[in-house]
Design a protein around this motif. Structure first.
Motif, PDB file in Angstrom:
ATOM      1  N   GLY A 178     -10.567  -0.583   4.965  1.00 20.51           N
ATOM      2  CA  GLY A 178      -9.262  -0.536   4.314  1.00 20.51           C
ATOM      3  C   GLY A 178      -8.443   0.679   4.692  1.00 20.51           C
ATOM      4  N   SER A 233     -13.469   6.806   8.582  1.00 18.10           N
ATOM      5  CA  SER A 233     -13.674   5.364   8.380  1.00 18.10           C
ATOM      6  C   SER A 233     -13.955   4.679   9.712  1.00 18.10           C
ATOM      7  CB  SER A 233     -12.460   4.733   7.685  1.00 18.10           C
ATOM      8  OG  SER A 233     -11.328   4.697   8.533  1.00 18.10           O
ATOM      9  N   LEU A 269      -8.136   6.754   2.056  1.00 15.52           N
ATOM     10  CA  LEU A 269      -7.226   6.732   0.903  1.00 15.52           C
ATOM     11  C   LEU A 269      -6.148   7.792   1.029  1.00 15.52           C
ATOM     12  CD1 LEU A 269      -9.772   6.345  -2.041  1.00 15.52           C
ATOM     13  CD2 LEU A 269      -8.736   4.572  -0.602  1.00 15.52           C
ATOM     14  N   ALA A 284     -15.351   0.543   3.658  1.00 25.05           N
ATOM     15  CA  ALA A 284     -14.803   1.865   3.329  1.00 25.05           C
ATOM     16  C   ALA A 284     -13.298   1.834   3.528  1.00 25.05           C
ATOM     17  CB  ALA A 284     -15.434   2.940   4.209  1.00 25.05           C
ATOM     18  N   SER A 285     -12.617   2.850   3.031  1.00 28.06           N
ATOM     19  CA  SER A 285     -11.162   2.935   3.178  1.00 28.06           C
ATOM     20  C   SER A 285     -10.739   4.388   3.308  1.00 28.06           C
ATOM     21  CB  SER A 285     -10.457   2.320   1.958  1.00 28.06           C
ATOM     22  OG  SER A 285     -10.779   0.958   1.788  1.00 28.06           O
ATOM     23  N   ASN A 336      -7.847   1.610  -1.999  1.00 32.35           N
ATOM     24  CA  ASN A 336      -9.214   1.094  -2.032  1.00 32.35           C
ATOM     25  C   ASN A 336      -9.215  -0.311  -2.625  1.00 32.35           C
ATOM     26  OD1 ASN A 336     -11.935   0.653  -2.104  1.00 32.35           O
ATOM     27  ND2 ASN A 336     -12.455   2.436  -3.369  1.00 32.35           N
ATOM     28  N   THR A 337      -9.520  -1.307  -1.814  1.00 32.73           N
ATOM     29  CA  THR A 337      -9.534  -2.698  -2.286  1.00 32.73           C
ATOM     30  C   THR A 337     -10.950  -3.253  -2.373  1.00 32.73           C
ATOM     31  OG1 THR A 337      -9.203  -3.493  -0.016  1.00 32.73           O
ATOM     32  CG2 THR A 337      -7.220  -3.177  -1.372  1.00 32.73           C
ATOM     33  N   GLN A 338     -11.952  -2.377  -2.374  1.00 34.72           N
ATOM     34  CA  GLN A 338     -13.327  -2.876  -2.413  1.00 34.72           C
ATOM     35  C   GLN A 338     -13.613  -3.684  -3.667  1.00 34.72           C
ATOM     36  OE1 GLN A 338     -17.132  -0.523  -2.970  1.00 34.72           O
ATOM     37  NE2 GLN A 338     -17.171  -0.711  -0.736  1.00 34.72           N
ATOM     38  N   ALA A 357     -12.842   6.844   0.840  1.00 32.57           N
ATOM     39  CA  ALA A 357     -13.268   6.210  -0.407  1.00 32.57           C
ATOM     40  C   ALA A 357     -14.794   6.163  -0.490  1.00 32.57           C
ATOM     41  CB  ALA A 357     -12.703   4.793  -0.495  1.00 32.57           C
ATOM     42  N   GLN A 367       0.802  -1.227   0.000  1.00 32.06           N
ATOM     43  CA  GLN A 367       0.000   0.000   0.000  1.00 32.06           C
ATOM     44  C   GLN A 367       0.834   1.277   0.000  1.00 32.06           C
ATOM     45  OE1 GLN A 367      -0.355  -2.565   2.492  1.00 32.06           O
ATOM     46  NE2 GLN A 367      -2.318  -2.185   3.505  1.00 32.06           N
TER      47      GLN A 367
END
Length: 333
Positions: A234, A141, A252, A249-250, A238-240, A290, A45
């Protein structure tokens, strides 16, 4: 003296002046050669954010870019020196575990610009520092996590308990507690920046003890949540898309504002020692929450309303997320 001689003399003087100015002008206008040095894979990341921003600048034709991944701490100084002697005008990377060596290299190459991830201060004339000051979206988040947990137990798996990790975890915990004062946290560190299997095992242990939402500071945590049918929040990227039913959610991180600023200053010949931390904050578009995406209709409407109100307050300067770099502790009984 004739007019013709005066004209010729002026021409010679002008030519000499231009010849003196040309090298610096050409240097400032030339396409900078930029090097990236990372101790982890490009897909990790943190390093991935730097690499993505630099690749974007390369794609726009603004820089020439080369990078090395998985560079060991023992090898880092050597690689830095190789890039510095190869004509690179900007070197980007992380100095956390090699702080003294990185600063020594920068001192030995005063005409090369360095932008390094560091908990320390910038050093004149050419060593600028940056950090992942994304505590604002981390707080948001956390609010979402506090609003979606049913067991009131949240698990948190981090890499190392250093300021760059601690401040995000603490902000997340504060956000969760604002929405849900009953929430309890289990906190664990795997002492690695990239060990998905170890992070996954740590997450499994927390889920087995009742955690139904996981804070995925490291890769591997979302895999555990997915396998156990739990939710994850996350961090940094963003790994959704990879976990559409797991990652809610993340927070970012976007390195473009910092990278683009550094490139601009290098091109103008104005790069100087500076702390870039502020450019990772929301007001500079260096971070954001995100989009909820697949969870837009699943997160309670009242929680979304609170998050949006808090986001506006942050951007309006009416709410400041506290920066707490101390190591977070478990509160689960």
């Amino acid at each position: 003296m004739s007019m013709k001689c005066l004209t010729r003399r002026r021409a010679v003087v002008l030519a000499a002046a231009l010849a003196t100015l040309a090298p610096s002008w050409v240097l400032a206008q030339a396409k900078p050669k930029v090097a990236g040095i990372y101790t982890v894979p490009f897909e990790q990341q943190w390093a991935g954010r730097l690499h993505t921003a630099l690749k974007a600048a390369e794609a726009r034709g603004e820089i020439e870019y080369k990078a090395s991944e998985n560079v060991s701490n023992a090898d880092y100084e050597r690689v830095m020196r190789e890039y510095a002697t190869a004509g690179n005008t900007l070197i980007v990377g992380e100095a956390f575990a090699v702080e003294a060596a990185a600063r020594k290299v920068a001192k030995d190459f005063p005409k090369v610009s360095f932008l390094m991830g560091s908990s320390g201060k910038p050093a004149a004339p050419n060593f600028s520092v940056f950090d992942n000051y994304i505590q604002e979206p981390a707080y948001l988040s956390g609010m979402i996590a506090g609003g979606v947990t049913k067991s009131n137990k949240i698990g948190m798996v981090g890499g190392f308990p250093i300021p760059e990790v601690n401040r995000l975890m603490n902000a997340f915990m504060m956000g969760a507690k604002e929405v849900n004062p009953k929430v309890e946290f289990s906190v664990s560190f795997i002492n690695s920046w990239f060990d998905p299997p170890k992070a996954k095992e740590a997450a499994f242990a927390m889920i087995d003890k009742g955690a139904d939402v996981m804070y995925a500071e490291r890769f591997g945590v979302s895999d555990a949540a997915k396998e156990k049918g739990k939710l994850a929040i996350g961090n940094v990227i963003n790994t959704q898309a990879q976990y559409p039913d797991t990652v809610v959610a993340s927070a970012l991180w976007k390195m473009e504002p910092s990278i683009d600023r550094a490139i601009k200053l290098v091109k103008e010949g104005k790069f100087a020692a500076e702390d870039y931390a502020q450019y990772s904050m929301m007001k500079h578009k260096g971070s954001e929450l995100a989009p909820l995406g697949t969870f837009e209709k699943k997160v309670p409407a009242d929680v979304i309303a609170k998050v949006k109100a808090k986001e506006k307050a942050i951007l309006d300067g009416k709410f400041t997320v506290k920066v707490d770099d101390t190591q977070p502790k478990s509160t689960a009984k």
